[in-house]
Motif scaffolding. Sequence first.
Motif, short mmCIF file in Angstrom:
data_model
loop_
_atom_site.label_atom_id
_atom_site.label_comp_id
_atom_site.label_asym_id
_atom_site.label_seq_id
_atom_site.Cartn_x
_atom_site.Cartn_y
_atom_site.Cartn_z
N SER A 108 -9.53 12.91 -7.77
CA SER A 108 -8.71 12.28 -6.56
C SER A 108 -7.97 11.18 -7.11
O SER A 108 -8.34 10.36 -8.19
N VAL A 109 -6.68 10.87 -6.66
CA VAL A 109 -5.90 9.69 -7.22
C VAL A 109 -5.40 9.18 -5.89
O VAL A 109 -5.05 9.75 -4.83
N ARG A 110 -5.25 7.97 -6.10
CA ARG A 110 -4.56 7.00 -4.89
C ARG A 110 -3.67 5.79 -5.25
O ARG A 110 -3.87 5.11 -6.42
N ALA A 111 -2.41 5.49 -4.75
CA ALA A 111 -1.72 4.44 -4.89
C ALA A 111 -1.45 3.91 -3.69
O ALA A 111 -1.19 4.51 -2.72
N ALA A 112 -1.41 2.41 -3.69
CA ALA A 112 -1.14 1.68 -2.71
C ALA A 112 -0.19 0.49 -3.03
O ALA A 112 -0.35 -0.15 -3.96
N VAL A 113 0.59 0.05 -1.88
CA VAL A 113 1.34 -1.24 -2.31
C VAL A 113 1.14 -2.19 -1.03
O VAL A 113 0.99 -1.65 -0.06
N LEU A 114 1.44 -3.38 -1.37
CA LEU A 114 1.38 -4.41 -0.22
C LEU A 114 2.32 -5.36 -0.42
O LEU A 114 3.01 -5.98 -1.71
N THR A 115 3.02 -5.86 0.75
CA THR A 115 4.06 -6.98 0.45
C THR A 115 4.32 -7.93 1.96
O THR A 115 3.87 -7.19 2.94
N GLY A 116 4.46 -9.24 1.62
CA GLY A 116 4.41 -10.05 2.96
C GLY A 116 4.41 -11.62 2.57
O GLY A 116 4.70 -11.82 1.41
N THR A 117 3.93 -12.29 3.44
CA THR A 117 3.98 -13.64 3.18
C THR A 117 2.73 -14.39 3.77
O THR A 117 1.96 -13.79 4.64
N PHE A 118 2.34 -15.72 3.40
CA PHE A 118 1.16 -16.32 3.97
C PHE A 118 1.57 -17.78 3.73
O PHE A 118 2.70 -18.14 3.05
N GLU A 119 0.85 -18.64 4.50
CA GLU A 119 1.32 -20.08 4.74
C GLU A 119 0.08 -20.89 4.36
O GLU A 119 -0.91 -20.41 4.87
N GLN A 120 -0.02 -21.77 3.40
CA GLN A 120 -0.78 -22.92 3.21
C GLN A 120 -0.17 -24.08 3.15
O GLN A 120 0.84 -24.26 2.40
N GLY A 121 -0.86 -25.15 3.73
CA GLY A 121 -0.34 -26.64 3.72
C GLY A 121 1.06 -26.65 4.13
O GLY A 121 1.63 -27.54 3.79
N GLY A 122 1.56 -25.86 5.04
CA GLY A 122 2.65 -25.90 5.67
C GLY A 122 3.76 -25.37 4.76
O GLY A 122 4.91 -25.20 5.23
N ASP A 123 3.51 -24.71 3.85
CA ASP A 123 4.40 -24.09 3.12
C ASP A 123 4.24 -22.52 2.98
O ASP A 123 3.24 -21.95 3.37
N GLU A 124 5.38 -21.75 2.81
CA GLU A 124 5.32 -20.29 2.82
C GLU A 124 5.43 -19.66 1.31
O GLU A 124 6.00 -20.19 0.64
#
Length: 414
Positions: A262-278
């Motif tokens: 079996s094989v699997r591929a996954a991707v992820l993209t987005g943003t996060f905030e820490q200390g008021g910065d993105e």
Amino acid sequence: MPHQPTLTRGLVASLFGSACLLAAPVLAQTQIETLEARIAALEAEQAVAPSQTGFAFNTVDSLGDFDQIGQRHGLGRLSFGIADTTTLTIYGFIRAEAFYDFDFAQGDLSRAGRVGDPTFEVDDSEFDTSVRVSRFGIRSNTDTSFGSVATQLEFDLFGSGGDQSQSPNLRLRHANLRVTSGNSEVLLGQFWTNFMPLVHYPTTADFNGPVGITFARVPQARYTYRNNGLELSASLEESAGGDNSSDPVFTAAAFYGTDLFSVRAAVLTGTFEQGGDEFDTNGITLSGSVNPWEGGSVGLTLTAGEGLGNLLIGGGARQVGGAENESESLTFEFRQDISDALSAGIAYGLEDYDLATTGGLPGGFDRLESVHVNAFYSPIDALTYGVEYIHIESEGPLDSAEADRIGVSATLRF
């Protein structure tokens, strides 16, 4: 191929017979013979269907949610009908564990981030016990004119606060609704992140498992299409780890499996905030496993990206000094079924960060490695004994450290 135990004739006959006696106190000899023949046929199919008048144990986990021991030995569960089209399933397990930690105390589970931290250093060894991995859940499944509607509500004992050792608090693991029609499925609620290669997760008695692999449960909306071993999925998810974000995280994954591999591929993209910065978070995971001979399996997972520390077992910083922290990680596993009741394996993990994470070692860590060597023995389907040795190494710009753990466990599934 992972071991899937079958129900013994004696257990099935006892349970099924008891249920039928409740429904009809007196059975003619010919009816008993008919029932025995039916039980034999059901055993041959390795499945027992729930009925409205009785109950049955089912080793198939239709939601694909299993703990590490459950991967190898199956999860027992109690199912019964509550309406013409609805089945309710109660499932879970009780696990008692005992550990000896050397060099650094890690608590209920392996914590690579503690290795090198003077706060957790021990002079010789430290003994600890835990029942916090124990869990229970309830599932329902209703057949409708357009498909099935399923729900899941699951808890363990890793809630914060209280007496962590003797009076741990409940923690929500899963709460979701799943609608399946034909080849399509829609999931709404909290479940494993779609970025995580759950099907290729290494088998360990330790709750965390080796470093190098992603691990998170998050609220999400997911669509999945399945056909002839192919599975395509996409999701919008809340950012894991408690970071603030005004936007959801997007993931997509493709899986293909046969009896051999079996094989699997996954991707992820987005943003996060820490200390008021993105900041940006992006990643890719490639994973696979192969069964080269009977009872043997080999698995490998590779993950790379930026801002992924909240998903990785080692928990490296997502950003350092206002810059996204890039990382590369891997896990490798080899397992062998020695008999129907006994299996053994080894799992290795690695996480390598571009920027050092403050904490743990003086000066922080930027590289983590771990090895899990274990064996599981199941004298009966519902009971599993485990023994495991864990070695963890932490490296940083200024220093390095290592720690060892020996643990034993007993798990009784229901």
